[in-house]
Design an enzyme around this catalytic site. Structure first.
Site, PDB file in Angstrom:
ATOM      1  N   ARG A 226       1.022  -1.129   0.211  1.00  0.00           N
ATOM      2  CA  ARG A 226      -0.085  -0.105   0.043  1.00  0.00           C
ATOM      3  C   ARG A 226       0.909   1.156  -0.200  1.00  0.00           C
ATOM      4  O   ARG A 226       0.422   2.354  -0.514  1.00  0.00           O
ATOM      5  CB  ARG A 226      -1.134   0.022   1.198  1.00  0.00           C
ATOM      6  CG  ARG A 226      -2.010  -0.705   0.772  1.00  0.00           C
ATOM      7  CD  ARG A 226      -2.906  -1.405   2.308  1.00  0.00           C
ATOM      8  NE  ARG A 226      -4.074  -1.870   1.756  1.00  0.00           N
ATOM      9  CZ  ARG A 226      -4.980  -2.510   2.435  1.00  0.00           C
ATOM     10  NH1 ARG A 226      -5.085  -2.095   3.781  1.00  0.00           N
ATOM     11  NH2 ARG A 226      -6.018  -2.992   2.083  1.00  0.00           N
TER      12      ARG A 226
ATOM     13  N   LYS B 295     -21.634 -15.780  -0.269  1.00  0.00           N
ATOM     14  CA  LYS B 295     -22.922 -15.496   0.154  1.00  0.00           C
ATOM     15  C   LYS B 295     -23.800 -14.527  -0.793  1.00  0.00           C
ATOM     16  O   LYS B 295     -23.456 -13.482  -1.437  1.00  0.00           O
ATOM     17  CB  LYS B 295     -23.006 -14.971   1.396  1.00  0.00           C
ATOM     18  CG  LYS B 295     -22.759 -15.975   2.500  1.00  0.00           C
ATOM     19  CD  LYS B 295     -22.892 -15.125   3.901  1.00  0.00           C
ATOM     20  CE  LYS B 295     -22.467 -15.833   5.016  1.00  0.00           C
ATOM     21  NZ  LYS B 295     -22.372 -14.835   6.111  1.00  0.00           N
TER      22      LYS B 295
ATOM     23  N   GLY C  16     -10.828  -7.333  -2.394  1.00  0.00           N
ATOM     24  CA  GLY C  16     -11.064  -8.641  -1.519  1.00  0.00           C
ATOM     25  C   GLY C  16     -10.604  -9.833  -1.966  1.00  0.00           C
ATOM     26  O   GLY C  16      -9.489  -9.883  -2.696  1.00  0.00           O
TER      27      GLY C  16
ATOM     28  N   GLY D 291     -14.383  -3.464   0.307  1.00  0.00           N
ATOM     29  CA  GLY D 291     -15.845  -3.106   0.766  1.00  0.00           C
ATOM     30  C   GLY D 291     -16.083  -1.810  -0.357  1.00  0.00           C
ATOM     31  O   GLY D 291     -17.207  -1.889  -0.818  1.00  0.00           O
TER      32      GLY D 291
HETATM   33  P1  AMP Z   1     -16.597 -13.372  -0.917  1.00  0.00           P
HETATM   34  O1  AMP Z   1     -15.842 -12.825   0.220  1.00  0.00           O
HETATM   35  O2  AMP Z   1     -17.915 -13.455  -0.757  1.00  0.00           O
HETATM   36  O3  AMP Z   1     -16.027 -13.243  -2.129  1.00  0.00           O
HETATM   37  O4  AMP Z   1     -16.215 -15.040  -0.683  1.00  0.00           O
HETATM   38  C1  AMP Z   1     -15.022 -15.778  -0.788  1.00  0.00           C
HETATM   39  C2  AMP Z   1     -15.148 -17.046  -0.050  1.00  0.00           C
HETATM   40  O5  AMP Z   1     -16.221 -17.948  -0.741  1.00  0.00           O
HETATM   41  C3  AMP Z   1     -14.051 -17.801  -0.185  1.00  0.00           C
HETATM   42  O6  AMP Z   1     -13.325 -17.893   1.053  1.00  0.00           O
HETATM   43  C4  AMP Z   1     -14.457 -19.140  -0.807  1.00  0.00           C
HETATM   44  O7  AMP Z   1     -13.647 -20.106  -0.228  1.00  0.00           O
HETATM   45  C5  AMP Z   1     -15.792 -19.164  -0.494  1.00  0.00           C
HETATM   46  N1  AMP Z   1     -16.391 -20.036  -1.444  1.00  0.00           N
HETATM   47  C6  AMP Z   1     -16.601 -20.045  -2.789  1.00  0.00           C
HETATM   48  N2  AMP Z   1     -17.369 -21.009  -3.255  1.00  0.00           N
HETATM   49  C7  AMP Z   1     -17.778 -21.804  -2.116  1.00  0.00           C
HETATM   50  C8  AMP Z   1     -18.369 -22.816  -2.054  1.00  0.00           C
HETATM   51  N3  AMP Z   1     -19.041 -23.541  -3.307  1.00  0.00           N
HETATM   52  N4  AMP Z   1     -18.747 -23.245  -0.843  1.00  0.00           N
HETATM   53  C9  AMP Z   1     -18.199 -22.926   0.212  1.00  0.00           C
HETATM   54  N5  AMP Z   1     -17.697 -21.779   0.094  1.00  0.00           N
HETATM   55  C10 AMP Z   1     -17.012 -21.266  -1.046  1.00  0.00           C
END
Ligand code: AMP
Length: 396
Positions: free
Chosen positions: A39, A200, A353, A376
């Site tokens: 950074r 999610k 992220g 974020g």
């Molecule tokens: P995000 O921060 O929402 O981009 O989520 C990233 C996280 O989603 C990572 O740690 C991945 O391991 C998790 N992830 C992606 N696909 C899956 C899945 N099919 N089941 C569980 N976790 C998942």
């Protein structure tokens, strides 16, 4: 707000002026030692540009989350030392944020010199966007430049309030974020294809909804895909699943139809017995995940389907891995998509992220047009929200 009309440092006459620059020096530290200076390195072009144009440069940033005023472990002094090495110049360190030492050092600062204020969160008014503190920041300088994209979604005194009291512009880092992400949302080279993954639906529903207004194709993979399947009545085994988001998922599928947006979901899925890096796995069709198995990655047919949808894209926005990409066994889907994005010839924008980390770890960073520096902040930007740290900046 027209983000493409925001003033940047190149629009300012800074010669002989004192310029307060909000940087993102929220670096990783262990025991007072900086473990990654990425950074700090990223802030250099803006600082250098201002010095070259004859400005006296006053830098500020937060570091961590100090709760009770000044705390030695959150001091920015190690950043001043590293910055000095990188710039090849002395960097003065103020003992406070806007107090007597900062005031005296700012007043004495000459063109070509650099001063770093202490951690802005040592001041209680910072996170409250306190008007008095904003004025105290402004009193140190003639001009304000915001270059901390990672904090631009926060309305704090040093990221937003200060701009009420000084002429302002964005720094080169934020300028690049706006040029890529702003252009992708407001005037994209088409077709515009978005790929969303990650854990999610609930984290990204705002992004899905906003992107459906803009894109030609929306691709959904990763853990969030299963809620779309479950909402339509398909079995998803023990996969990630958010029943309270079924209505929203169905609403999004309908919105895609109404808008004529192509909405792609996985057609096959790599499932695992347990949530474990070495668990037994197999590939099945996405509309019949067996009971007791968990979706962990997109299957080979899906990798091809998604890669084909990326061919010929003008612009690609990607946020979130296609599976549990931290584990080698379930990283193949994310690697296939990274490869397809890299080979597409499209303007490629990676949301911050986890997706940025995945792209970097997998070795595709230099193949992408732009990797956002804010997690974020980049999500809120893609949601179409106004970011206070950008909204506050003067337009040309
Ligand atoms: P995000 O921060 O929402 O981009 O989520 C990233 C996280 O989603 C990572 O740690 C991945 O391991 C998790 N992830 C992606 N696909 C899956 C899945 N099919 N089941 C569980 N976790 C998942």
């Amino acid at each position: 707000m027209n983000v493409l009309a925001k003033k940047s440092v190149s629009d300012l006459d800074v010669s002989g002026k004192k310029v307060l620059v909000r940087c993102d020096f929220n670096v990783k530290m262990e025991g007072g030692v900086i473990t990654s200076d990425k950074r700090i390195v990223a802030s250099l072009p803006t600082i250098q540009a201002l010095l070259n144009k004859g400005a006296a440069v006053i830098l500020c940033s937060h570091l961590g989350r100090p709760k009770n005023g000044p705390e030695a472990e959150f001091s920015l002094a190690p950043v001043a030392a590293r910055l000095s090495e990188l710039l090849g110049l002395p960097v003065q360190m103020a003992a406070d944020v806007v107090g007597p030492d900062a005031q005296a050092k700012a007043a004495a600062l000459q063109p070509g010199e650099v001063l770093l204020l202490e951690n802005v969160r040592f001041e209680k008014g910072e996170t409250k966007n306190d008007a008095d503190l904003s004025k105290q920041f402004a009193a140190l300088a003639d001009l304000y430049v915001n270059d901390a994209f990672g904090s631009a979604h926060r309305a704090h005194a040093s990221t937003a309030g200060v701009a009420d009291n000084l002429p302002s512009a964005v720094g080169l880092l934020i300028q690049k974020e706006l040029e890529f992400m702003g252009a992708a949302l407001e005037a994209p080279k088409r077709p515009l294809v978005a790929i969303l993954g990650g854990a999610k639906v609930s984290d990204k529903i705002g992004v899905i909804s906003n992107l459906l207004e803009k894109v030609d194709t929306l691709i959904v993979g990763g853990g969030m895909a299963y809620t779309f399947f479950a909402a339509q009545g398909y079995g998803v085994g023990t996969s990630l699943n958010e029943p309270d988001k079924y209505d929203l998922a169905l609403e999004m599928l309908q919105k895609a139809k109404d808008k004529g947006v192509k909405f792609l979901l996985p057609i096959d899925t790599v499932v695992g017995k347990e949530f474990d890096a070495n668990t037994e796995s197999m590939t099945v069709d996405s509309d019949e995940l067996p009971d007791g198995w968990m979706g962990m990655d997109i299957g080979e047919k899906t990798r091809k389907l998604f890669a084909d949808a990326l061919k010929g894209a003008g612009t690609i926005i990607w946020n979130g891995p296609m599976g549990v990409s931290e584990w080698e066994k379930f990283a193949a889907g994310t690697i296939a998509i990274a490869t397809a994005v890299a080979e597409s010839g499209a303007i490629s924008i990676i949301g911050g992220g986890d997706s940025a980390a995945a792209v970097q770890k997998l070795g595709f960073a230099d193949k992408m047009s732009h990797i956002s520096t804010g997690g974020g902040a980049s999500l809120e930007f893609l949601e179409g929200k106004e970011l206070p740290g950008i909204a506050c900046i003067d337009e040309k």
